[in-house]
Design an enzyme around this catalytic site. Sequence first.
Site, mmCIF file in Angstrom:
data_model
loop_
_atom_site.group_PDB
_atom_site.id
_atom_site.type_symbol
_atom_site.label_atom_id
_atom_site.label_comp_id
_atom_site.label_asym_id
_atom_site.label_seq_id
_atom_site.Cartn_x
_atom_site.Cartn_y
_atom_site.Cartn_z
ATOM 1 N N CYS A 1 0.894 -1.372 -0.119
ATOM 2 C CA CYS A 1 0.207 -0.034 0.060
ATOM 3 C C CYS A 1 0.881 1.263 0.033
ATOM 4 O O CYS A 1 1.580 1.576 -1.054
ATOM 5 C CB CYS A 1 -1.107 -0.181 1.196
ATOM 6 S SG CYS A 1 -2.357 1.085 0.672
ATOM 7 N N HIS B 1 -3.746 -5.309 1.263
ATOM 8 C CA HIS B 1 -3.128 -5.811 2.576
ATOM 9 C C HIS B 1 -3.184 -6.967 3.036
ATOM 10 O O HIS B 1 -3.732 -7.367 4.127
ATOM 11 C CB HIS B 1 -3.825 -4.677 3.835
ATOM 12 C CG HIS B 1 -3.443 -3.311 3.673
ATOM 13 N ND1 HIS B 1 -2.161 -2.746 4.266
ATOM 14 C CD2 HIS B 1 -4.271 -2.440 2.930
ATOM 15 C CE1 HIS B 1 -2.407 -1.394 3.969
ATOM 16 N NE2 HIS B 1 -3.586 -1.300 3.167
ATOM 17 N N GLU C 1 -1.149 -8.553 5.121
ATOM 18 C CA GLU C 1 -0.963 -8.416 6.441
ATOM 19 C C GLU C 1 -2.057 -8.510 7.529
ATOM 20 O O GLU C 1 -1.827 -8.355 8.757
ATOM 21 C CB GLU C 1 0.216 -7.598 6.757
ATOM 22 C CG GLU C 1 -0.073 -6.065 7.112
ATOM 23 C CD GLU C 1 -0.604 -5.373 5.780
ATOM 24 O OE1 GLU C 1 -0.780 -5.853 4.711
ATOM 25 O OE2 GLU C 1 -0.649 -4.003 5.745
HETATM 26 N N1 GLN Z 1 -3.501 1.943 4.117
HETATM 27 C C1 GLN Z 1 -2.386 2.623 3.614
HETATM 28 O O1 GLN Z 1 -1.460 2.424 3.408
HETATM 29 C C2 GLN Z 1 -2.781 3.996 3.039
HETATM 30 C C3 GLN Z 1 -2.176 4.304 1.651
HETATM 31 C C4 GLN Z 1 -2.284 5.865 1.273
HETATM 32 N N2 GLN Z 1 -1.695 6.652 2.230
HETATM 33 C C5 GLN Z 1 -3.556 5.921 0.818
HETATM 34 O O2 GLN Z 1 -4.641 6.509 1.285
HETATM 35 O O3 GLN Z 1 -3.595 5.840 -0.311
#
Ligand code: GLN
Length: 219
Positions: A87, A195, A197
């Site tokens: 992400c 994600h 994780e």
């Molecule tokens: N969960 C995250 O890593 C968010 C990723 C990023 N900052 C976004 O909102 O796109």
Amino acid sequence: MKTAVIVFPASNCDRDAQVALRQVTGQEPHMVWHAESELPEGLDLVVLPGGFAHGDYLRTGAIAARAKIMDAVKKRAESGGATLGICNGFQILCEAGLLPGALMSNTNQHFISREATLRVGETDSPYTKGYAAGDYTRFPVAHHDGNYQASDEDLDRLEGEGRVAFRYVEPINGSARSIAGITSADGRTLGLMPHPERDMAEGGRGRVFFERMVEGLAA
Ligand SMILES: NC(=O)CC[C@H](N)C(=O)O
């Protein structure tokens, strides 16, 4: 297996990555603050975790990509050191030039928090070789800037070189060619928007991803 998680100001999935790595490797990951200049010796994997590094200011991942530790992260990745960006970590990898393209705002301009079904593209990398091409999996998604864009030339190259690791089965954020995850030319770096994780219960699809990754890296 020796692993490290890089912690930036406003990373918020660093602990999740730490717990996930501890679960699958049985060893304590090194937590490395962004202002450090050196990585621990002999790492098998570096993880750039999810979050909102530096508040997502300027352009998501752009400030983090210039953190002091990133010189060491880049050097290691460029010489084949396995590097996983999840992400915000994917956003940072692109901004650092380790992966092509950029993650733009979702086309609906909303923060998307849901699960998404993914299709495994290529299975040459250590992250995907435990899957068969065309396998489905499903991970949590949580982002505002998950809309992967790159030039047509870069997209053609990613596809031609077998570097699209995961695609969304249905469009959720506007990503070009439904891309959810790509690898570097040597397959050793993976940028992944969803994600795994966050799904680490026994038998969870995220757990399966991490277990297969550990096997893939050890092979
Ligand atoms: N969960 C995250 O890593 C968010 C990723 C990023 N900052 C976004 O909102 O796109």
